[in-house]
Design an enzyme around this catalytic site. Structure first.
Site, PDB file in Angstrom:
ATOM      1  N   TRP A   1       0.724  -1.199  -0.067  1.00  8.99           N
ATOM      2  CA  TRP A   1       0.108  -0.182  -0.313  1.00  8.99           C
ATOM      3  C   TRP A   1       0.864   1.653  -0.377  1.00  8.99           C
ATOM      4  O   TRP A   1       1.755   1.073   1.020  1.00  8.99           O
ATOM      5  CB  TRP A   1      -0.875  -0.041   1.362  1.00  8.99           C
ATOM      6  CG  TRP A   1      -1.921   1.110   1.340  1.00  8.99           C
ATOM      7  CD1 TRP A   1      -2.440   1.446   0.522  1.00  8.99           C
ATOM      8  CD2 TRP A   1      -2.071   3.165   1.972  1.00  8.99           C
ATOM      9  NE1 TRP A   1      -3.343   3.235   0.757  1.00  8.99           N
ATOM     10  CE2 TRP A   1      -2.085   3.498   1.575  1.00  8.99           C
ATOM     11  CE3 TRP A   1      -0.072   2.659   2.642  1.00  8.99           C
ATOM     12  CZ2 TRP A   1      -2.091   4.821   2.539  1.00  8.99           C
ATOM     13  CZ3 TRP A   1      -0.803   4.376   3.723  1.00  8.99           C
ATOM     14  CH2 TRP A   1      -1.279   5.004   3.387  1.00  8.99           C
TER      15      TRP A   1
ATOM     16  N   GLU B   1      -3.359  -2.895  -2.858  1.00  3.56           N
ATOM     17  CA  GLU B   1      -4.498  -2.337  -2.172  1.00  3.56           C
ATOM     18  C   GLU B   1      -4.665  -1.378  -2.649  1.00  3.56           C
ATOM     19  O   GLU B   1      -3.617  -0.085  -2.074  1.00  3.56           O
ATOM     20  CB  GLU B   1      -3.541  -2.264  -0.234  1.00  3.56           C
ATOM     21  CG  GLU B   1      -4.971  -1.989   0.685  1.00  3.56           C
ATOM     22  CD  GLU B   1      -4.338  -1.617   2.605  1.00  3.56           C
ATOM     23  OE1 GLU B   1      -3.814  -1.941   2.218  1.00  3.56           O
ATOM     24  OE2 GLU B   1      -5.642  -1.388   2.699  1.00  3.56           O
TER      25      GLU B   1
ATOM     26  N   LYS C   1      -7.475   2.698  -2.983  1.00  2.00           N
ATOM     27  CA  LYS C   1      -7.845   3.426  -2.363  1.00  2.00           C
ATOM     28  C   LYS C   1      -8.250   4.533  -3.014  1.00  2.00           C
ATOM     29  O   LYS C   1      -7.952   4.687  -4.196  1.00  2.00           O
ATOM     30  CB  LYS C   1      -6.892   3.695  -1.142  1.00  2.00           C
ATOM     31  CG  LYS C   1      -7.549   4.444  -0.205  1.00  2.00           C
ATOM     32  CD  LYS C   1      -6.482   4.914   0.983  1.00  2.00           C
ATOM     33  CE  LYS C   1      -6.862   5.242   2.091  1.00  2.00           C
ATOM     34  NZ  LYS C   1      -6.022   5.624   3.925  1.00  2.00           N
TER      35      LYS C   1
ATOM     36  N   ASP D   1      -9.239  -2.660   1.070  1.00  2.00           N
ATOM     37  CA  ASP D   1      -9.688  -2.916   2.156  1.00  2.00           C
ATOM     38  C   ASP D   1     -11.479  -2.207   2.813  1.00  2.00           C
ATOM     39  O   ASP D   1     -11.685  -1.010   1.298  1.00  2.00           O
ATOM     40  CB  ASP D   1      -8.817  -1.522   2.418  1.00  2.00           C
ATOM     41  CG  ASP D   1      -8.747  -1.187   3.949  1.00  2.00           C
ATOM     42  OD1 ASP D   1      -9.915  -1.170   4.825  1.00  2.00           O
ATOM     43  OD2 ASP D   1      -7.978  -1.107   4.192  1.00  2.00           O
TER      44      ASP D   1
ATOM     45  N   HIS E   1     -11.412   1.498   2.360  1.00  2.00           N
ATOM     46  CA  HIS E   1     -10.648   2.227   0.632  1.00  2.00           C
ATOM     47  C   HIS E   1     -11.951   2.122   0.147  1.00  2.00           C
ATOM     48  O   HIS E   1     -11.269   2.959  -1.543  1.00  2.00           O
ATOM     49  CB  HIS E   1      -9.707   1.420   0.787  1.00  2.00           C
ATOM     50  CG  HIS E   1      -8.933   1.679   1.818  1.00  2.00           C
ATOM     51  ND1 HIS E   1      -7.510   1.257   0.691  1.00  2.00           N
ATOM     52  CD2 HIS E   1      -8.416   2.516   2.913  1.00  2.00           C
ATOM     53  CE1 HIS E   1      -6.810   1.302   2.380  1.00  2.00           C
ATOM     54  NE2 HIS E   1      -7.225   2.100   3.329  1.00  2.00           N
TER      55      HIS E   1
ATOM     56  N   HIS F   1      -9.201  -6.552   3.565  1.00  2.00           N
ATOM     57  CA  HIS F   1      -8.729  -5.812   5.230  1.00  2.00           C
ATOM     58  C   HIS F   1      -9.817  -5.387   5.370  1.00  2.00           C
ATOM     59  O   HIS F   1     -10.147  -4.910   4.871  1.00  2.00           O
ATOM     60  CB  HIS F   1      -7.340  -4.918   4.792  1.00  2.00           C
ATOM     61  CG  HIS F   1      -6.176  -5.023   4.238  1.00  2.00           C
ATOM     62  ND1 HIS F   1      -5.143  -3.966   4.400  1.00  2.00           N
ATOM     63  CD2 HIS F   1      -5.981  -6.133   4.849  1.00  2.00           C
ATOM     64  CE1 HIS F   1      -3.903  -4.552   4.495  1.00  2.00           C
ATOM     65  NE2 HIS F   1      -4.196  -5.045   4.625  1.00  2.00           N
TER      66      HIS F   1
ATOM     67  N   ASP G   1     -12.736   6.765   6.239  1.00  2.00           N
ATOM     68  CA  ASP G   1     -11.196   5.969   6.698  1.00  2.00           C
ATOM     69  C   ASP G   1     -10.646   5.584   7.855  1.00  2.00           C
ATOM     70  O   ASP G   1      -9.242   6.018   7.857  1.00  2.00           O
ATOM     71  CB  ASP G   1     -10.236   5.883   5.299  1.00  2.00           C
ATOM     72  CG  ASP G   1      -9.330   4.324   5.047  1.00  2.00           C
ATOM     73  OD1 ASP G   1      -9.759   3.361   6.102  1.00  2.00           O
ATOM     74  OD2 ASP G   1      -7.656   4.536   4.854  1.00  2.00           O
TER      75      ASP G   1
ATOM     76  N   ASP H   1     -10.060   3.399  10.483  1.00  2.00           N
ATOM     77  CA  ASP H   1     -10.003   2.395  10.563  1.00  2.00           C
ATOM     78  C   ASP H   1     -10.875   2.330  12.416  1.00  2.00           C
ATOM     79  O   ASP H   1      -9.606   1.499  12.876  1.00  2.00           O
ATOM     80  CB  ASP H   1      -8.136   2.211  11.090  1.00  2.00           C
ATOM     81  CG  ASP H   1      -7.769   2.546   9.315  1.00  2.00           C
ATOM     82  OD1 ASP H   1      -7.214   1.464   9.004  1.00  2.00           O
ATOM     83  OD2 ASP H   1      -7.551   3.548   8.844  1.00  2.00           O
TER      84      ASP H   1
ATOM     85  N   ASP I   1      -7.473  -4.958   9.183  1.00  2.00           N
ATOM     86  CA  ASP I   1      -6.476  -4.049   9.321  1.00  2.00           C
ATOM     87  C   ASP I   1      -7.007  -2.530  10.065  1.00  2.00           C
ATOM     88  O   ASP I   1      -8.303  -2.229   9.863  1.00  2.00           O
ATOM     89  CB  ASP I   1      -6.124  -3.440   8.279  1.00  2.00           C
ATOM     90  CG  ASP I   1      -5.670  -2.149   7.609  1.00  2.00           C
ATOM     91  OD1 ASP I   1      -4.398  -1.673   9.257  1.00  2.00           O
ATOM     92  OD2 ASP I   1      -5.159  -1.799   6.645  1.00  2.00           O
TER      93      ASP I   1
END
Ligand SMILES: [Mn+2]
Length: 426
Positions: free
Chosen positions: A188, A229, A231, A262, A265, A289, A297, A299, A329
């Site tokens: 990433w 990855e 985004k 992800d 993302h 992810h 995003d 997390d 993640d």
């Protein structure tokens, strides 16, 4: 909760599921075969062990919170991980970033990383019966401060990051060889721009060229599986991300790499679950992810929400457990970090269990017959069947505390270990 209560509830619940055509034993034996790749970076707020580790907050990542007990050394991180793994049913994997090497306090530039810097992780993984996955760290570094790495306009800086990722692939292949399994190696990069650029073309061409050079070295797919990855946007890359979904999808398909999707993302209304049956028509394997975006995003810790459940359902319904690699993640520094790992991992396993406890043949039959009311009603009824009793039995049979009993262990660990760690000086 006594063992006999769990066993009795299990027996009753198994009957309830049998009535709707679900074989619980089969569901559990499938669940036992799933290995999650648990990310190491929840334990220390993505700081790592480089001696002069700076702030993470470059490259669009941001960790918020100052809960006490952050792991500050490799020993502390391993101790915390061991605690987390002991409370997650099943046999899983550990996902490392390049900044987590055993550098012995020495500065090792990222373009000079060697397998030797990770040898002690291999020994620890063998002892813990874990497999290892790996990621280059293309952020939190002076050469990433502009927000550009593999597509940076300056050749010298691109060179540095290309060499870094090459080192990381060597390390990933070393993990694969030493641990006699594949190592998931995921790339990433933060590259992109805050405002709309005039030239969207040149950086993407440069990224493609950098990737081509990185992948010139071929490793056996039995030792390393590379993924890319994408985004849609990030902090500081709101208007343009070089490594977009289309760029990496095209790259993955034509160069036979894996795509990494992800959950945080994409646009908040876009469903990653829906992408699986599309992408897997063409890609043999995929990396997911698992994260939880809250408006962006962000997390957040993964929980058993509709997004996660839909992903699990799509994997199970498509018979794709062997094609989808599941990696967590997220990073939340505002709560007990060990507990955060366990919540996320257990939620993921619960989502898979719920998906496995659906009578797929019956649902498909209803759909085929055009009985959409029947399909809707059965899906609703399934939501309140006693999956909790099945989960508790699963935990018990794998020697992990069932229900909320693991919370006591986390509280005890916080009291005896985490709360004794000195707070960060900075
Ligand atoms: Mn990710």
């Amino acid at each position: 909760m006594s063992e006999s209560t769990i066993e009795k509830s299990f027996a009753v619940s198994r009957e309830r599921y049998a009535e709707v055509g679900v074989d619980v034993e089969r569901a559990l034996s499938t669940l036992k075969s799933v290995s999650l790749s648990l990310h190491c970076w929840q334990g220390d707020d993505v700081i790592g062990f480089e001696p002069a580790s700076g702030s993470l907050n470059s490259g669009g990542l941001q960790v918020t919170g100052q809960y006490p007990g952050r792991a500050r050394t490799i020993e502390e991180l391993r101790q915390d991980l061991a605690k987390a793994f002991s409370l997650i049913p099943g046999r899983h994997r550990l996902n490392l970033h390049a900044i987590y090497g055993d550098f012995g306090g020495k500065l090792v530039e990222r373009d000079s990383l060697e397998p030797d810097h990770f040898r002690s992780w291999v020994a620890w993984a063998e002892e813990m019966k874990l497999k290892l996955d790996f990621n280059p760290t293309c952020f939190a570094h002076p050469f990433a401060s502009s927000g550009w790495t593999l597509s940076h306009p300056e050749k010298k800086i691109r060179r540095f990051w290309i060499d870094h990722v090459k080192c990381c692939r060597r390390i990933a292949a070393f993990f694969g060889r030493e641990l006699r399994t594949f190592c998931l190696h995921n790339i990433w990069i933060p590259d992109g721009s805050k405002d709309a650029p005039v030239d969207r073309w040149t950086p993407r061409a440069r990224l493609k060229e950098s990737l081509d050079e990185i992948f010139e070295t071929e490793y056996s797919p039995t030792t390393i599986k590379d993924s890319l990855e994408c985004k849609l946007f990030g902090l500081g890359s709101e208007s343009y991300v070089v490594g977009s979904h289309e760029l990496y999808l095209g790259y993955a398909l034509t160069k036979r790499k894996m795509l990494c999707l992800d959950l945080g993302h994409f646009h908040p209304t876009e469903s990653v679950a829906d992408k699986l049956s599309a992408v897997l028509q063409f890609c043999p394997e995929i990396l997911l992810h698992l994260s939880r975006p809250v408006r962006w995003d962000s997390d957040h810790v993964v929980i058993l929400n509709d997004d996660l459940r839909s992903v699990a359902e799509e994997i199970v319904r498509g018979g794709a457990l062997g094609k989808v690699h599941l990696a967590t993640d997220f990073f939340d520094a505002s709560i007990n970090r060990v507990g955060a790992w366990i919540v996320g991992a257990r939620a993921t396993l619960k989502a898979l269990l719920l998906a496995l406890l659906q009578p797929l043949a019956k649902l498909i039959e209803l759909e085929k017959n055009g009985d959409f009311f029947g399909r809707l009603a059965l899906l609703e009824e399934l939501k309140t069947l006693p999956a909790g009793a099945i989960w508790d039995y699963h935990c018990l049979s794998l020697d992990v505390p069932p229900g909320s009993e693991w919370l006591k262990e986390v509280a005890l660990y916080e009291k005896s270990v985490l709360s004794r760690r000195q707070p960060d000086q900075d």
